[in-house]
Design a protein around this motif. Structure first.
Motif, mmCIF file in Angstrom:
data_model
loop_
_atom_site.group_PDB
_atom_site.id
_atom_site.type_symbol
_atom_site.label_atom_id
_atom_site.label_comp_id
_atom_site.label_asym_id
_atom_site.label_seq_id
_atom_site.Cartn_x
_atom_site.Cartn_y
_atom_site.Cartn_z
ATOM 1 N N ALA A 1 0.831 -1.208 0.000
ATOM 2 C CA ALA A 1 0.000 0.000 0.000
ATOM 3 C C ALA A 1 0.865 1.257 0.000
ATOM 4 O O ALA A 1 0.534 2.246 -0.656
ATOM 5 C CB ALA A 1 -0.936 -0.007 1.201
ATOM 6 N N VAL A 2 1.978 1.230 0.728
ATOM 7 C CA VAL A 2 2.895 2.372 0.725
ATOM 8 C C VAL A 2 3.467 2.555 -0.681
ATOM 9 O O VAL A 2 3.576 3.683 -1.178
ATOM 10 C CB VAL A 2 4.030 2.180 1.749
ATOM 11 N N GLY A 3 3.817 1.453 -1.340
ATOM 12 C CA GLY A 3 4.343 1.536 -2.688
ATOM 13 C C GLY A 3 3.328 2.077 -3.680
ATOM 14 O O GLY A 3 3.671 2.813 -4.602
ATOM 15 N N GLU A 4 2.063 1.726 -3.497
ATOM 16 C CA GLU A 4 1.018 2.145 -4.429
ATOM 17 C C GLU A 4 0.528 3.564 -4.166
ATOM 18 O O GLU A 4 0.154 4.280 -5.094
ATOM 19 C CB GLU A 4 -0.163 1.180 -4.341
ATOM 20 N N ALA B 1 14.712 2.481 -1.970
ATOM 21 C CA ALA B 1 15.180 1.681 -3.105
ATOM 22 C C ALA B 1 15.133 0.197 -2.754
ATOM 23 O O ALA B 1 14.776 -0.649 -3.580
ATOM 24 C CB ALA B 1 16.599 2.095 -3.484
ATOM 25 N N GLN B 2 15.455 -0.126 -1.486
ATOM 26 C CA GLN B 2 15.384 -1.519 -1.045
ATOM 27 C C GLN B 2 13.952 -2.027 -1.094
ATOM 28 O O GLN B 2 13.691 -3.171 -1.476
ATOM 29 C CB GLN B 2 15.932 -1.639 0.390
ATOM 30 N N GLY B 3 13.006 -1.159 -0.711
ATOM 31 C CA GLY B 3 11.603 -1.544 -0.762
ATOM 32 C C GLY B 3 11.129 -1.781 -2.178
ATOM 33 O O GLY B 3 10.349 -2.708 -2.447
ATOM 34 N N GLN B 4 11.598 -0.947 -3.112
ATOM 35 C CA GLN B 4 11.233 -1.144 -4.504
ATOM 36 C C GLN B 4 11.786 -2.455 -5.049
ATOM 37 O O GLN B 4 11.153 -3.125 -5.868
ATOM 38 C CB GLN B 4 11.754 0.021 -5.357
#
Length: 279
Positions: free
Chosen positions: A19-22, A79-82
């Protein structure tokens, strides 16, 4: 905590991360509302994700510290999360394109990117038509088209959203955000993928758009500005909003109306000419 509880906790944390990414930058309260969780539960997962280096607090332009009256903390993926969105095929795809560039030339990679985006554009147009019909929206209304495009992009894995931006000191428009990019690792080494995608967005919406930031370029989100109005110095009043008509893409070949015509008045010109002749 037993195994079942651990698995449930892990799934919930992954939902928060996605959800954070979106939606990022996004606050804990917005996440809680969207995911149907308590604010305390969301904050617990956010703290864990931040500790693991997967998310980070988003600092708006200007970097002003938060204080009394300032917005709540908002988060974006690092960047790690991506990287957690990528697959093992990304490395293979990048290696294949490097091989193509080395053996045939960069133009071959650009042609490949163009072809991929042409196919994507076709799918997006089909999905947009479906979303516009489902919403009973005017297919020529730019706001509706941008929202439908965001929905279509999300179906393709781009985690997209469309947000209006007020005129302020610049032009009014729509901010098309993409929280994820399925070809980020490839586009980071071959920027033509981003350029071709921007061109497709412009063609689909029927206006010239401007790409402001990309995930491939190291930003937390891909941001595309879609202009809808002229430069202004303030936002519209509630009364102006109520009277405003939606921006509609002009039909090809349509004659300009009196409101949009830019042809100077010949009456005004002749009046000034008369004044000059009398002098």
């Amino acid at each position: 905590m037993n195994l079942v509880e651990v698995q449930a906790e892990s799934r919930t944390r992954d939902r928060v991360r996605r959800a954070v990414g979106e939606q990022g930058p996004v606050s804990a309260s917005a996440l809680a509302k969207g995911l149907g969780l308590t604010a305390a539960a969301v904050r617990r997962h956010l703290d864990a994700l931040e500790h693991d280096g997967v998310i980070v607090e988003h600092v708006p332009s200007g970097g002003a510290p938060r204080g009394r009256g300032r917005p709540a903390r908002a988060y974006v993926l690092t960047a790690q999360g991506q990287e957690q969105f990528t697959t093992a095929y990304d490395g293979v795809a990048t290696a294949a394109l490097h091989y193509l560039a080395d053996t045939v030339g960069e133009s071959a990679v650009e042609s490949f990117a163009d072809q991929q985006v042409v196919e994507l554009e076709g799918r997006l147009r089909t999905a947009m038509a479906r979303h516009l019909q489902a919403a009973d929206a005017d297919p020529e209304d730019l706001d509706a088209r941008a929202s439908a495009l965001a929905a279509a992009l999300s179906e393709e894995g781009y985690a997209a959203s469309a947000r209006p931006v007020g005129p302020g000191a610049g032009p009014a428009g729509i901010q098309l955000c993409q929280g994820h990019c399925p070809v980020r690792s490839v586009a980071s080494e071959f920027p033509h993928f981003c350029e071709a995608e921007t061109g497709a967005i412009s063609r689909i919406l029927g206006v010239h758009v401007q790409r402001l930031a990309t995930l491939a370029g190291g930003e937390h989100v891909c941001t595309t500005f879609v202009p809808t109005g002229a430069v202004g110095t303030r936002g519209p009043t509630p009364q102006e909003r109520a009277r405003a008509r939606p921006y509609v893409i002009p039909r090809a070949g349509a004659a300009p109306t009196a409101a949009t015509s830019t042809t100077p008045s010949t009456t005004t010109h002749d009046h000034h000419a008369d004044e000059r002749s009398e002098r």
